[in-house]
Design a protein around this motif. Sequence first.
Motif, PDB file in Angstrom:
ATOM      1  N   UNK A 186      71.106  21.621  67.618  1.00 30.02           N
ATOM      2  CA  UNK A 186      72.293  21.112  66.903  1.00 30.02           C
ATOM      3  C   UNK A 186      72.715  22.027  65.772  1.00 30.02           C
ATOM      4  N   UNK A 187      71.834  22.906  65.362  1.00 32.84           N
ATOM      5  CA  UNK A 187      72.232  23.943  64.403  1.00 32.84           C
ATOM      6  C   UNK A 187      72.189  23.555  62.935  1.00 32.84           C
ATOM      7  N   UNK A 188      71.365  22.582  62.580  1.00 33.47           N
ATOM      8  CA  UNK A 188      71.257  22.220  61.158  1.00 33.47           C
ATOM      9  C   UNK A 188      70.709  23.395  60.356  1.00 33.47           C
ATOM     10  N   UNK A 189      71.263  23.612  59.185  1.00 33.99           N
ATOM     11  CA  UNK A 189      70.732  24.680  58.341  1.00 33.99           C
ATOM     12  C   UNK A 189      69.475  24.174  57.640  1.00 33.99           C
ATOM     13  N   UNK A 190      68.358  24.449  58.256  1.00 27.71           N
ATOM     14  CA  UNK A 190      67.091  24.048  57.658  1.00 27.71           C
ATOM     15  C   UNK A 190      65.967  24.957  58.160  1.00 27.71           C
ATOM     16  N   UNK A 191      64.941  25.039  57.355  1.00 26.81           N
ATOM     17  CA  UNK A 191      63.763  25.827  57.732  1.00 26.81           C
ATOM     18  C   UNK A 191      62.652  24.871  58.143  1.00 26.81           C
ATOM     19  N   UNK A 192      62.153  25.050  59.355  1.00 20.77           N
ATOM     20  CA  UNK A 192      61.003  24.255  59.782  1.00 20.77           C
ATOM     21  C   UNK A 192      59.770  25.147  59.722  1.00 20.77           C
ATOM     22  N   UNK A 193      58.777  24.724  58.956  1.00 29.32           N
ATOM     23  CA  UNK A 193      57.533  25.498  58.830  1.00 29.32           C
ATOM     24  C   UNK A 193      56.419  24.730  59.534  1.00 29.32           C
ATOM     25  N   UNK A 194      55.862  25.340  60.552  1.00 27.08           N
ATOM     26  CA  UNK A 194      54.701  24.744  61.206  1.00 27.08           C
ATOM     27  C   UNK A 194      53.455  25.367  60.597  1.00 27.08           C
ATOM     28  N   UNK A 195      52.631  24.535  59.963  1.00 25.03           N
ATOM     29  CA  UNK A 195      51.342  25.067  59.492  1.00 25.03           C
ATOM     30  C   UNK A 195      50.332  24.728  60.573  1.00 25.03           C
ATOM     31  N   UNK A 196      49.989  25.775  61.282  1.00 26.12           N
ATOM     32  CA  UNK A 196      49.259  25.639  62.532  1.00 26.12           C
ATOM     33  C   UNK A 196      47.767  25.848  62.292  1.00 26.12           C
ATOM     34  N   UNK A 197      46.997  24.752  62.288  1.00 23.69           N
ATOM     35  CA  UNK A 197      45.551  24.915  62.158  1.00 23.69           C
ATOM     36  C   UNK A 197      44.840  24.617  63.478  1.00 23.69           C
ATOM     37  N   UNK A 198      45.633  24.637  64.547  1.00 23.67           N
ATOM     38  CA  UNK A 198      45.102  24.694  65.906  1.00 23.67           C
ATOM     39  C   UNK A 198      44.338  23.454  66.371  1.00 23.67           C
ATOM     40  N   UNK A 199      44.598  22.319  65.724  1.00 27.07           N
ATOM     41  CA  UNK A 199      44.053  21.039  66.217  1.00 27.07           C
ATOM     42  C   UNK A 199      44.565  19.908  65.329  1.00 27.07           C
ATOM     43  N   UNK A 200      44.331  18.686  65.769  1.00 22.00           N
ATOM     44  CA  UNK A 200      44.669  17.513  64.943  1.00 22.00           C
ATOM     45  C   UNK A 200      43.561  17.353  63.907  1.00 22.00           C
ATOM     46  N   UNK A 201      43.736  18.019  62.768  1.00 19.72           N
ATOM     47  CA  UNK A 201      42.657  18.022  61.773  1.00 19.72           C
ATOM     48  C   UNK A 201      42.635  16.740  60.952  1.00 19.72           C
ATOM     49  N   UNK A 202      43.825  16.192  60.683  1.00 21.78           N
ATOM     50  CA  UNK A 202      43.896  15.022  59.808  1.00 21.78           C
ATOM     51  C   UNK A 202      43.176  13.812  60.396  1.00 21.78           C
ATOM     52  N   UNK A 203      43.174  13.718  61.732  1.00 18.49           N
ATOM     53  CA  UNK A 203      42.485  12.591  62.368  1.00 18.49           C
ATOM     54  C   UNK A 203      41.053  12.951  62.743  1.00 18.49           C
ATOM     55  N   UNK A 204      40.635  14.184  62.417  1.00 14.75           N
ATOM     56  CA  UNK A 204      39.241  14.547  62.631  1.00 14.75           C
ATOM     57  C   UNK A 204      38.999  15.490  63.797  1.00 14.75           C
ATOM     58  N   UNK A 205      39.840  16.538  63.873  1.00 18.12           N
ATOM     59  CA  UNK A 205      39.598  17.674  64.775  1.00 18.12           C
ATOM     60  C   UNK A 205      39.688  17.302  66.262  1.00 18.12           C
ATOM     61  N   UNK A 206      40.884  16.890  66.685  1.00 16.60           N
ATOM     62  CA  UNK A 206      41.110  16.700  68.125  1.00 16.60           C
ATOM     63  C   UNK A 206      41.986  17.848  68.649  1.00 16.60           C
ATOM     64  N   UNK A 207      41.834  18.148  69.928  1.00 20.34           N
ATOM     65  CA  UNK A 207      42.573  19.277  70.504  1.00 20.34           C
ATOM     66  C   UNK A 207      44.076  19.031  70.447  1.00 20.34           C
ATOM     67  N   UNK A 208      44.841  20.103  70.311  1.00 19.47           N
ATOM     68  CA  UNK A 208      46.294  20.052  70.458  1.00 19.47           C
ATOM     69  C   UNK A 208      46.665  21.158  71.428  1.00 19.47           C
TER      70      UNK A 208
END
Lengths: 276, 393
Positions: free
Chosen positions: A94-116
């Motif tokens: 859609x072209x919204x002027x915004x910056x999306x930052x993915x902080x990629x720690x390579x798994x679901x860390x907040x729920x306790x390290x599940x694969x993504x």
Amino acid sequence: MRQVLLAADTPVVVANATGCLEVATTIFPYTAWRCPFIHCAFENAASTLSGVETAYRALKKKGKISQDIRFIAFGGDGGTYDIGLQALSGACERGHRMLYVCYDNQAYMNTGIQRSSATPLGAATTTCPAGKLLPGKSQNRKDLTEIMAAHHIPYVAQTSPGRWNDLVSKTQTALRTEGPSFMNVLSPCPRGWRFPPNETIKIAQLAVDTCLWPLYEVVEGKWRLTYRPKQKLPVEEWLKTQGRFAHLFKGDNQQVIEQLQAEVDRRWEELLEKSS
Amino acid sequence: MGKLISMEGNQAAAEAMRQINPDVVAAYPITPQTEVVQTFAQFVADGRVDTEFITVESEHSAMSACVGAAAAGTRVMTATSANGMALMWEILYIAASTRLPIVMALVNRALSANINIHCDHSDSMGARDAGWIQLYCENSQEVYDTLIQAVRIAEHPQVRLPVMVCYDGFIISHAVECLKLLEDKEVQEFVGEFKPVNSLLDIAHPHTFGPLDLYDFYFEHKRQQIEAYGPAKQVIVEIGKQFSALSGREYGLFEGYRLQDARLAIVLLGSAAGTAKEAVDRLRADGLPIGLLKLRAFRPFPSEELIQLLGGFEAVAVLDRAVSFGATAGPLFTEISSALFRADRRPLLVNYIYGLGGRDIDIEDIQKVGEELERTAERGKTEQLVDYVSVRE
């Protein structure tokens, strides 16, 4: 996050997907955010922020707001590669002027390290543990940065806190971009990757030097490598720094390292070709 | 005063949205709501509204964008149906709990499976605990009028809750009816300018929306949210009065039809009220002392008012266009019986499930309900609590 925000020279409004960043910074009645901040849900930082950005345009058009404001969304790999991919894709199209930052720690860390889908081949997580039969994750990671480049938005970049100047200058470019921009930032997680916290920056840099996490940008469709390692190190140099790969150095698991090396080499060659 | 015009229910909804001229609309098409979105898109394309229209990729993103835009201090509207609202489910709760005054047209449609595009109330009834105000409409005129009132109700400083304006898919959305429209200026003056309480775009006063809220505060926040429903009831009545003064059409929490000297009553929501009024007239002609209560506000539920109104009746039939699987009876019945439990003189109650997946209900069906209700009153007890109207057993 702080590095990204430091790079902004206009006021910003931040949207955050559910994750460790939101949980650690907004425990009511406190907040660590000195800029306006919204957390809505896990999978919708991009669509929520697209509403905020649209409201900004609506009010600007009516002369009810005069200030220049920039919009930044932060989401982890779970909230971006997986459950939030559709919302991100839609917002970028859609072209919204915004910056999306993915902080990629390579798994679901907040729920306790599940694969993504960002978890690399061979890594052990709680949902793809290393066992007697299986040596950790049996699939390669998704290449989200390339997926975002395929949206043909004006600015896409991959960066790492191991090279903070690369991170800051890419953020500045992204915030100057008139349209959607996306940055994928490798974010080593001591708890989930199993290493001492004081090695965070070193491990982030090793990911770059092994070409597991190349630094590049795609500006208006033009691919450019922003850092080329003097010497491309074997992936083992990165793997051996983290407990989640410890099982790969035992028994018959050497072949997983070879598979990973082959995949890294293949993707690196492809990137070199696109950037040449 | 405005003009008399014939249009479909969805066009009436889009027309109300045009005159309200919200800052932001985020919506995704779904049958039978689609015409609202595409009619409104044409208004945007023709420059007939100032609205920024977000053509989202899903209903989940529609409601998420509404949350973002409302938190940024703008007037926001959307529309959906059935599975579309089911996809919004998670964010419905967030919109209400963040106290964002979003107005949504919900074109009632049956939820899958099996897939069915026609009317029942399973969508809105499923969302009855999401924290939204729910107002139900009998016809296109009410859809138009209620959407305009909904903006004022949602944004009222003592309420600040999202409002769902529910109307029956196809039966209202696609039927051409005559209705009276207000002038654009009248609507604009009635809704006034939106004054947000907090805004994400207020850079000088940064707020954190949607924090982590644990066992030490979450409960108090829910308690406050419950409290908002008290004034909501009065505000619906008050805004209804103001709208009546403007339009000459009466609105409140419910509408009573021939109830004053009645001993029997039928209670229902939505378009079936029109059919029921005719059935009541015919039953009255046969000498049955029956009336109709058409409920407009389901959330907040007007318990006290219904105790006053229906306490003392001999028998009441509650017609539900939705089921609550495994429950004692349909969702409307459960609410009514729960309220009337506190009445000094409790009427006998019976529940009828009707119209699932768009199954038609006609005047004779409701006449039969009335006749059976009289027999229940004569017997002095309810023999069958839940029955089904025109279903093959």
